[in-house]
Design an enzyme around this catalytic site. Structure first.
Site, mmCIF file in Angstrom:
data_model
loop_
_atom_site.group_PDB
_atom_site.id
_atom_site.type_symbol
_atom_site.label_atom_id
_atom_site.label_comp_id
_atom_site.label_asym_id
_atom_site.label_seq_id
_atom_site.Cartn_x
_atom_site.Cartn_y
_atom_site.Cartn_z
ATOM 1 N N ALA A 222 25.761 -47.858 -33.178
ATOM 2 C CA ALA A 222 26.571 -48.071 -34.203
ATOM 3 C C ALA A 222 27.817 -47.250 -34.194
ATOM 4 C CB ALA A 222 25.740 -47.538 -35.502
ATOM 5 N N ARG B 297 21.063 -39.841 -21.694
ATOM 6 C CA ARG B 297 21.324 -39.416 -20.310
ATOM 7 C C ARG B 297 20.476 -40.160 -19.417
ATOM 8 N NH1 ARG B 297 21.272 -33.021 -20.131
ATOM 9 N NH2 ARG B 297 21.905 -33.638 -18.081
ATOM 10 N N HIS B 298 19.403 -40.780 -20.191
ATOM 11 C CA HIS B 298 18.804 -41.863 -19.439
ATOM 12 C C HIS B 298 19.342 -43.203 -18.894
ATOM 13 C CE1 HIS B 298 14.932 -39.467 -20.060
ATOM 14 N NE2 HIS B 298 15.597 -39.193 -20.858
ATOM 15 N N ASN C 2 13.095 -51.078 -19.059
ATOM 16 C CA ASN C 2 12.037 -51.631 -18.208
ATOM 17 C C ASN C 2 10.954 -50.594 -18.259
ATOM 18 O OD1 ASN C 2 12.224 -50.191 -15.548
ATOM 19 N ND2 ASN C 2 14.063 -51.511 -15.152
ATOM 20 N N ARG D 192 10.584 -36.377 -21.534
ATOM 21 C CA ARG D 192 10.513 -36.256 -22.974
ATOM 22 C C ARG D 192 9.287 -36.154 -23.776
ATOM 23 N NH1 ARG D 192 15.756 -34.547 -22.822
ATOM 24 N NH2 ARG D 192 17.084 -36.036 -21.950
ATOM 25 N N LEU E 140 31.215 -45.230 -35.202
ATOM 26 C CA LEU E 140 31.611 -44.346 -36.873
ATOM 27 C C LEU E 140 33.326 -44.603 -36.716
ATOM 28 C CD1 LEU E 140 29.759 -40.931 -36.938
ATOM 29 C CD2 LEU E 140 29.552 -43.251 -38.090
ATOM 30 N N ARG F 104 35.833 -38.544 -38.321
ATOM 31 C CA ARG F 104 34.310 -38.244 -37.818
ATOM 32 C C ARG F 104 34.206 -36.976 -36.988
ATOM 33 N NH1 ARG F 104 34.069 -42.933 -32.963
ATOM 34 N NH2 ARG F 104 36.000 -42.405 -32.077
#
Length: 228
Positions: free
Chosen positions: A87, A78-79, A172, A183, A89, A156
């Protein structure tokens, strides 16, 4: 350096461009002057942070390799000021790796964003047993679907949010500080807090002046200042 996080996760700094001096040079380019004395350079960083001149910090760039549960990754993504590669699936088979917590939390009535650990050992063990049983069953069904020839992209869908995923995150320093504000804070979910605190350690090591100025003038969270 690799930081071990949660039961099977990790955080690695794999690349970096720039440091405190990159922000200094970017700030001074407008009037044709570069690095001066260390004291003046540090003071400039503090001035920039105090007065909200944040664009020079965009010239410091980090690339992290992260292994985290999917529910942590989804909060992370969300950032949006940053680049992610995760990766897939759809093309790879999931390993038998899931986040199994060592504690259980309950919501705080007064603050819906906070959760506290459960002290009742009987309740805790029952909840953890249910979590582990559900995870084991989901993975069993996933493997059975694959053995039946069902495509990975469909198999999956039965996997739990506790499945571990891996991704690269390039960000950055300005956006990294925003991540830490949100967070590295007691209102964030405990699991992502653990990643944020380790990112803060790396940031402090690689950009000590910027980190110090950030804590003094721009940090809005509580965990990096002795919060609970």
């Amino acid at each position: 350096m690799e930081y071990k996080i949660l039961d099977k996760g990790f955080l690695r700094l794999v690349d970096m461009m720039g440091d405190d001096y990159a922000a200094v040079k970017a700030a001074r380019v407008s009037y044709g002057k570069g690095i001066k004395t260390p004291e003046k350079d540090k003071n400039l960083i503090f001035y920039l942070m105090e007065h909200g001149h944040e664009t020079p910090f965009e010239h410091i760039v980090f690339t992290f390799h992260v292994k985290a549960p999917i529910f942590v990754a989804r909060q992370w993504f969300r950032h949006r000021i940053g680049s992610f590669n995760e990766a897939s699936l759809r093309y790879t088979e999931l390993k038998d790796e899931f986040y199994i917590p060592d504690h259980v939390r309950k919501n705080v009535v007064e603050d819906k964003q906070k959760a506290i650990k459960v002290d009742d050992e009987q309740l805790k063990q029952k909840a953890l047993d249910l979590i582990e049983s559900s995870i084991e069953n989901s993975y069993k069904v996933y493997k059975e679907l694959l053995e039946m020839g069902v495509a990975r992209e469909m198999a999956r869908i039965v996997l739990p949010m506790s499945s571990y995923t891996q991704f690269y995150w390039t960000v950055n320093a300005r956006s990294l500080m925003n991540f830490l504000n949100l967070r590295a804070d007691s209102h964030a979910q405990w699991e992502i807090q653990q990643y944020a605190l380790n990112i803060a350690n790396i940031f402090k090591e690689k950009c000590p002046w910027t980190f110090e100025a950030f804590l003094k003038f721009a940090y809005k969270g509580d965990l990096l200042k002795g919060g609970e």
